[in-house]
Design an enzyme around this catalytic site. Structure first.
Site, short mmCIF file in Angstrom:
data_model
loop_
_atom_site.label_atom_id
_atom_site.label_comp_id
_atom_site.label_asym_id
_atom_site.label_seq_id
_atom_site.Cartn_x
_atom_site.Cartn_y
_atom_site.Cartn_z
N ILE A 1 0.72 -1.33 -0.15
CA ILE A 1 -0.18 -0.04 0.25
C ILE A 1 0.74 1.11 0.06
CG2 ILE A 1 -2.04 1.32 1.02
CD1 ILE A 1 -2.36 -1.58 -0.25
N GLU B 1 0.10 -0.83 -10.46
CA GLU B 1 -1.24 -0.22 -11.01
C GLU B 1 -1.39 -1.29 -12.07
OE1 GLU B 1 -2.11 1.76 -8.90
OE2 GLU B 1 -2.26 3.78 -9.96
N THR C 1 0.28 -5.38 -13.32
CA THR C 1 1.53 -5.58 -14.36
C THR C 1 1.19 -5.48 -15.82
OG1 THR C 1 0.75 -7.84 -14.39
CG2 THR C 1 1.94 -7.55 -12.53
N GLN D 1 24.08 1.49 -20.52
CA GLN D 1 25.13 1.05 -21.32
C GLN D 1 25.81 2.13 -21.91
OE1 GLN D 1 25.03 -1.91 -21.17
NE2 GLN D 1 26.72 -2.36 -22.55
N ILE D 2 25.26 3.11 -22.14
CA ILE D 2 25.97 4.34 -22.95
C ILE D 2 27.00 4.97 -21.90
CG2 ILE D 2 25.69 6.69 -23.80
CD1 ILE D 2 22.96 5.82 -24.96
N HIS D 3 26.51 5.09 -20.53
CA HIS D 3 27.50 5.66 -19.68
C HIS D 3 28.55 4.52 -19.11
CE1 HIS D 3 24.32 8.61 -19.03
NE2 HIS D 3 25.29 9.23 -18.22
N1 CAA Z 1 -13.75 0.06 -15.00
C1 CAA Z 1 -15.04 -0.24 -14.50
N2 CAA Z 1 -15.43 -1.58 -14.12
C2 CAA Z 1 -14.65 -2.70 -14.79
C3 CAA Z 1 -13.33 -2.27 -15.31
C4 CAA Z 1 -12.85 -1.04 -15.82
N3 CAA Z 1 -12.08 -1.03 -16.42
N4 CAA Z 1 -13.09 -3.57 -15.88
C5 CAA Z 1 -13.62 -4.45 -15.44
N5 CAA Z 1 -14.80 -3.81 -14.68
C6 CAA Z 1 -15.95 -4.61 -13.98
C7 CAA Z 1 -16.73 -5.42 -14.92
O1 CAA Z 1 -17.66 -5.19 -15.85
C8 CAA Z 1 -17.19 -6.64 -13.98
O2 CAA Z 1 -18.41 -5.79 -13.54
P1 CAA Z 1 -19.81 -6.70 -14.12
O3 CAA Z 1 -19.53 -8.17 -13.51
O4 CAA Z 1 -20.74 -6.12 -13.25
O5 CAA Z 1 -19.84 -6.71 -15.49
C9 CAA Z 1 -16.29 -6.36 -12.93
O6 CAA Z 1 -15.61 -4.94 -13.09
C10 CAA Z 1 -15.15 -7.51 -12.77
O7 CAA Z 1 -14.58 -7.47 -13.98
P2 CAA Z 1 -13.89 -8.70 -14.70
O8 CAA Z 1 -15.03 -9.79 -14.72
O9 CAA Z 1 -13.55 -8.21 -15.92
O10 CAA Z 1 -12.84 -9.09 -13.52
P3 CAA Z 1 -11.59 -10.37 -13.70
O11 CAA Z 1 -11.63 -10.65 -12.29
O12 CAA Z 1 -11.67 -10.95 -14.63
O13 CAA Z 1 -10.20 -9.17 -13.60
C11 CAA Z 1 -8.57 -7.93 -14.39
C12 CAA Z 1 -9.99 -8.45 -14.67
C13 CAA Z 1 -8.17 -6.96 -15.56
C14 CAA Z 1 -7.58 -9.18 -14.44
C15 CAA Z 1 -8.32 -7.01 -13.07
O14 CAA Z 1 -8.55 -7.74 -12.11
C16 CAA Z 1 -7.21 -6.30 -13.00
O15 CAA Z 1 -6.91 -5.18 -13.68
N6 CAA Z 1 -6.28 -6.74 -12.21
C17 CAA Z 1 -5.12 -5.95 -11.87
C18 CAA Z 1 -5.19 -5.37 -10.45
C19 CAA Z 1 -4.36 -4.18 -10.40
O16 CAA Z 1 -4.03 -3.49 -11.18
N7 CAA Z 1 -3.61 -3.93 -9.03
C20 CAA Z 1 -2.81 -3.11 -8.60
C21 CAA Z 1 -3.17 -2.78 -7.49
S1 CAA Z 1 -2.87 -0.88 -7.09
C22 CAA Z 1 -1.06 -0.76 -7.13
O17 CAA Z 1 -0.55 -1.36 -7.64
C23 CAA Z 1 -0.88 0.46 -6.51
C24 CAA Z 1 -0.09 0.44 -5.12
O18 CAA Z 1 -0.29 1.03 -4.27
C25 CAA Z 1 1.30 -0.03 -5.28
#
Ligand code: CAA
Length: 382
Positions: free
Chosen positions: A156, A362, A364, A335-337
């Site tokens: 987080i 955000e 992978t 590499q350049i450096h």
């Molecule tokens: N915007 C809004 N809603 C969305 C959406 C979007 N871009 N993408 C999907 N949804 C909705 C879908 O419509 C679905 O809703 P309904 O069932 O009502 O239609 C619901 O969300 C679930 O969607 P999926 O069935 O497509 O979900 P999934 O389980 O198959 O997963 C995934 C899809 C793309 C793999 C998704 O899980 C994903 O993006 N995973 C990556 C997570 C991520 O980015 N984590 C980073 C964490 S934060 C971070 O890194 C910051 C930090 O602090 C270090």
């Protein structure tokens, strides 16, 4: 189609560039070395309106658009990717709050976040749930007028300095991804504690922590958005956050290019500048071309967002392309450096370490490819 910034955007770029050069760049190596959260820089950015560039003035924002936020991110990332990441994270939390908060929540949190007076965090990931966001285990059970939250979160960003967190928890285990809700939990709420801080490869000074929830009781009014809307809130906000990551990668790539050109122009081997060698020129030309392509993809995603159009696919494309490119070109900058680039006396060593995270957080880059292919298949199936 116009490929130039407007006069207003150029002014914003100049203003942020001055801030980055005067306030951020001179401290970038020290922040990297000490791994301390740059609170002074953060507060100053808040005062200057750099944290909430694309928030309406009504909520204390600067009232500019997402393209302006991209411009700002690029400028800050040229000075320090860690600081750019901190500012981008604030915009990510603001996006969540602005789009899903009720009026009372917006009034309470957004103006203070915009000024840098309070800090938020976004608690989605868990030890067993990263890419598979819907598989989180943290639970929120309704008990009278309160939800009781139990579980723990990992990775987080700013978790240890945050005054509140937006935590995602399962409110109905039978409903899968539709059974997840979001809650605002403030620091000091009994049972809410900060755990281990991770020791990262790069992006030092931007802390990443574990958060723990042990029978944390929050009133129903702390729910963000509606019950069961959590995963949509998370994924929609991540779309926006991915544009910010792309912008960060673009800024870092610009810095790597600038340093590489300077070095190649000044370093002599075999009696001539190394910039006169074609294998160095090949690296420079690829860096410059990828930089332009990444910049255009990033601006396009921000433009679509500003137009109120769907930008899921374009945000993922920008994030994927820009972050693969920045990894490749910060590697080539070293590499350049040569041997000098592998040492801390040169900034490219930090750029290389800072770049790696952009391929991971955000979502992978493998997740970006899933998102892009899903969107493309949907489009072509029509
Ligand atoms: N915007 C809004 N809603 C969305 C959406 C979007 N871009 N993408 C999907 N949804 C909705 C879908 O419509 C679905 O809703 P309904 O069932 O009502 O239609 C619901 O969300 C679930 O969607 P999926 O069935 O497509 O979900 P999934 O389980 O198959 O997963 C995934 C899809 C793309 C793999 C998704 O899980 C994903 O993006 N995973 C990556 C997570 C991520 O980015 N984590 C980073 C964490 S934060 C971070 O890194 C910051 C930090 O602090 C270090």
């Amino acid at each position: 189609m116009i490929f130039e910034l407007t006069e207003e955007q150029k002014m914003m770029q100049q203003m942020v560039r001055s801030f980055a050069e005067e306030m951020v760049k001179p401290h970038a190596a020290e922040i990297d070395e000490t791994d301390e959260f740059p609170m002074d820089i953060f507060r100053e950015a808040g005062k200057l309106g750099l944290l909430a560039i694309n928030m309406p003035e009504k909520y204390g924002g600067s009232g500019a658009d997402s393209t302006a936020a991209v411009i700002a991110s690029i400028e800050i990332a040229k000075a320090s990717a860690a600081v750019a990441n901190i500012f981008s994270s604030v915009r990510h939390h603001l996006f969540c709050m602005y789009h899903y908060g009720n009026e009372e929540q917006k009034q309470k949190f957004i103006p203070a976040m915009a000024k840098g007076e309070i800090i938020g965090s976004f608690a989605l990931s868990e030890s067993g749930s990263g890419s598979d966001a819907s598989s989180i285990k943290t639970q929120a059970k309704l008990d009278g007028d309160e939800y009781v939250i139990n579980g723990s979160k990992m990775w987080i960003t700013m978790g240890n300095v945050a005054d509140f967190t937006i935590v995602f928890a399962v409110t109905d285990p039978d409903k899968g991804s539709k059974g997840i809700s979001a809650f605002i939990v403030e620091k000091g709420t009994p049972g809410f504690t900060v755990g281990k801080r991770e020791r990262k490869l790069g992006q030092k000074g931007n802390p990443v922590c574990e958060l723990m929830f042990e029978n944390v009781r929050v009133p129903k009014s702390c729910m963000l958005g509606e019950e069961g809307q959590g995963i949509k809130i998370a994924l929609h906000s991540l779309d926006s956050g991915r544009i910010e990551v792309a912008a960060l990668a673009v800024g870092l790539m610009q810095a790597a290019l600038e340093e590489s050109v300077n070095y190649a122009e000044n370093r002599k081997q075999f009696g001539q500048k190394i910039s006169s060698f074609q294998l160095i020129q090949a690296m420079i030309s690829e860096m410059a071309t990828d930089l332009d392509a990444a910049t255009l993809l990033t601006y396009r995603a921000a433009y679509l967002k500003d137009q109120g159009k769907k930008f899921t696919r374009e945000a993922s494309m920008a994030k994927w392309f820009a972050t693969e490119a920045v990894m490749k070109h910060t590697t080539n900058a070293i590499q350049i450096h040569g041997g000098y680039g592998y040492c801390k006396d040169y900034n490219v060593e930090r750029y290389f370490r800072d770049a790696k995270l952009t391929q991971i957080f955000e979502g992978t880059n493998q997740i970006q490819q899933i998102v892009i292919s899903r969107e493309v298949l949907k489009q072509w199936a029509k």
